[in-house]
Design an enzyme around this catalytic site. Structure first.
Site, PDB file in Angstrom:
ATOM      1  CG  ASP A 153      42.522  41.436  32.257  1.00 50.55           C
ATOM      2  OD1 ASP A 153      42.335  42.418  31.523  1.00 50.55           O
ATOM      3  OD2 ASP A 153      42.298  41.456  33.486  1.00 50.55           O
ATOM      4  CE1 TYR A 204      42.988  43.031  39.193  1.00 50.12           C
ATOM      5  CE2 TYR A 204      43.664  41.635  37.374  1.00 50.12           C
ATOM      6  CZ  TYR A 204      42.738  42.479  37.963  1.00 50.12           C
ATOM      7  OH  TYR A 204      41.565  42.739  37.297  1.00 50.12           O
ATOM      8  CE  LYS A 252      41.904  44.921  34.094  1.00 53.12           C
ATOM      9  NZ  LYS A 252      42.536  43.754  34.712  1.00 53.12           N
ATOM     10  CG  HIS A 298      41.766  48.646  37.692  1.00 50.26           C
ATOM     11  ND1 HIS A 298      42.770  47.814  38.108  1.00 50.26           N
ATOM     12  CD2 HIS A 298      40.629  47.910  37.795  1.00 50.26           C
ATOM     13  CE1 HIS A 298      42.258  46.630  38.438  1.00 50.26           C
ATOM     14  NE2 HIS A 298      40.965  46.674  38.255  1.00 50.26           N
TER      15      HIS A 298
END
Ligand SMILES: NC(=O)c1ccc[n+]([C@@H]2O[C@H](COP(=O)([O-])OP(=O)(O)OC[C@H]3O[C@@H](n4cnc5c(N)ncnc54)[C@H](OP(=O)(O)O)[C@@H]3O)[C@@H](O)[C@H]2O)c1
Length: 282
Positions: A44, A49, A74, A107
């Site tokens: 994930d 990120y 996401k 997200h």
């Protein structure tokens, strides 16, 4: 590995590996490689990120076959809206060095959610994504998305751990056929999580750690888990949760730990929404 079947028939591993707050390229690549080596097949990540390249490089280097993997990323809110979402999807795919995604999530429930969702629907129909879903959506937002669009999300990834169990959300999602996925299964250690006496005493009965008991508890509730760790021994420990089963009594003792409150942020607080709004204006 155990799987949960999404309503479109796609099988999602109940346990995956999350890489939030691992922005360093080498640390992320090394950790994903360690996770794949330990047996995880679901990873994930997220555009936000900033480690999709490291994840992509680790996948490639691992030699694990594409069909054995379940890769989630996401879409961040600054790329919500139909056109921007399509572009951002291509960028994520390129960074991950993949031809298709297994799961693509919106997200956050803010901004042009519906425009972005229509892009995801199209990409899903074009078989560029095997499943589409959302994250951080409360039941009312999920219901609105279902009412207003053609395809119901297959997954909702929401903060879920022993202190914030999301029992009502879980029932609602189940009724809608949406799989409940937990983020921060350990509350990132908040609330003295790793010193919790109830979880520790339950763990002792099975010869398991607080982390393992918690993951097992969620798996037995049909909640998908994606624990994060950059520590090799913990990566292995968190995967070792398929050789025991918590009793009904222990499930109930953990249920009693629920404080029904976020350890992080309340997505319904106007101040939170204001904060996200500022990101859209930057
Ligand atoms: N959709 C969203 O908005 C959202 C938000 C947050 C997270 N997520 C996803 O959910 C994943 C998991 O959540 P999270 O990373 O926020 O938090 P988490 O998994 O609840 O906690 C991670 C923390 O626990 C420690 N830890 C892990 N395993 C441990 C063990 N066996 N014993 C002791 N400590 C342990 C880690 O330390 P070390 O790393 O130092 O070992 C790290 O500090 C993320 O990585 C991300 O993929 C999604």
């Amino acid at each position: 590995m155990e799987y949960l079947k999404l309503y479109n028939g796609v099988e999602m591993p109940v346990l995956g590996y999350g890489v939030y707050q691992v922005p360093d390229y080498n640390e992320c690549k090394r950790s994903v490689l360690a996770a794949l080596e330990a047996g995880y097949r679901s990873i994930d990540t997220a555009q936000a990120y900033q480690n999709e390249e490291a994840v992509g490089d680790a996948i490639k280097e691992s030699g694990v076959g594409r069909k054995d993997l379940f890769i989630t990323t996401k879409l961040w809110i600054t790329d919500f809206g139909y056109e921007a979402a399509k572009k951002a999807f291509e960028t994520s795919l390129k960074k991950l060095q993949l031809e298709h995604l297994d799961l693509y999530l919106l997200h956050q429930p803010f901004g042009d959610v519906h425009g972005a969702w229509r892009a995801l629907e199209e990409l899903y129909k074009a078989m560029k994504i095997r499943a589409i879903g959302v994250s951080n959506f409360y039941p009312d937002r999920v219901m609105d998305l279902i009412n207003f669009n053609e395809i119901t999300p297959m997954v909702n990834q929401i903060e879920t751990h022993p202190f914030y169990q999301r029992t009502e959300d879980h029932s609602f999602l189940e009724e809608q056929g949406v799989v409940h996925e937990s983020w921060a299964p350990f509350a990132e250690g908040r609330g003295e999580f790793f010193n919790n006496e109830i979880l520790s005493s339950i763990g002792k009965k099975y010869g398991k750690s607080i982390a393992q008991v918690t993951l097992r508890w969620m798996i037995q509730r049909d909640v998908v888990v994606i624990p994060k760790s950059v520590t090799p021994s913990r990566i292995k420990e968190n995967f070792d949760v398929f050789d025991f089963k918590l009793s009904q009594e222990d499930m109930e003792a953990i249920a009693a730990l629920d404080q029904n409150e976020s350890q992080f942020l309340n997505h319904r607080d106007p101040e939170t929404v204001k904060w996200f709004g500022k990101l859209l204006k930057n």
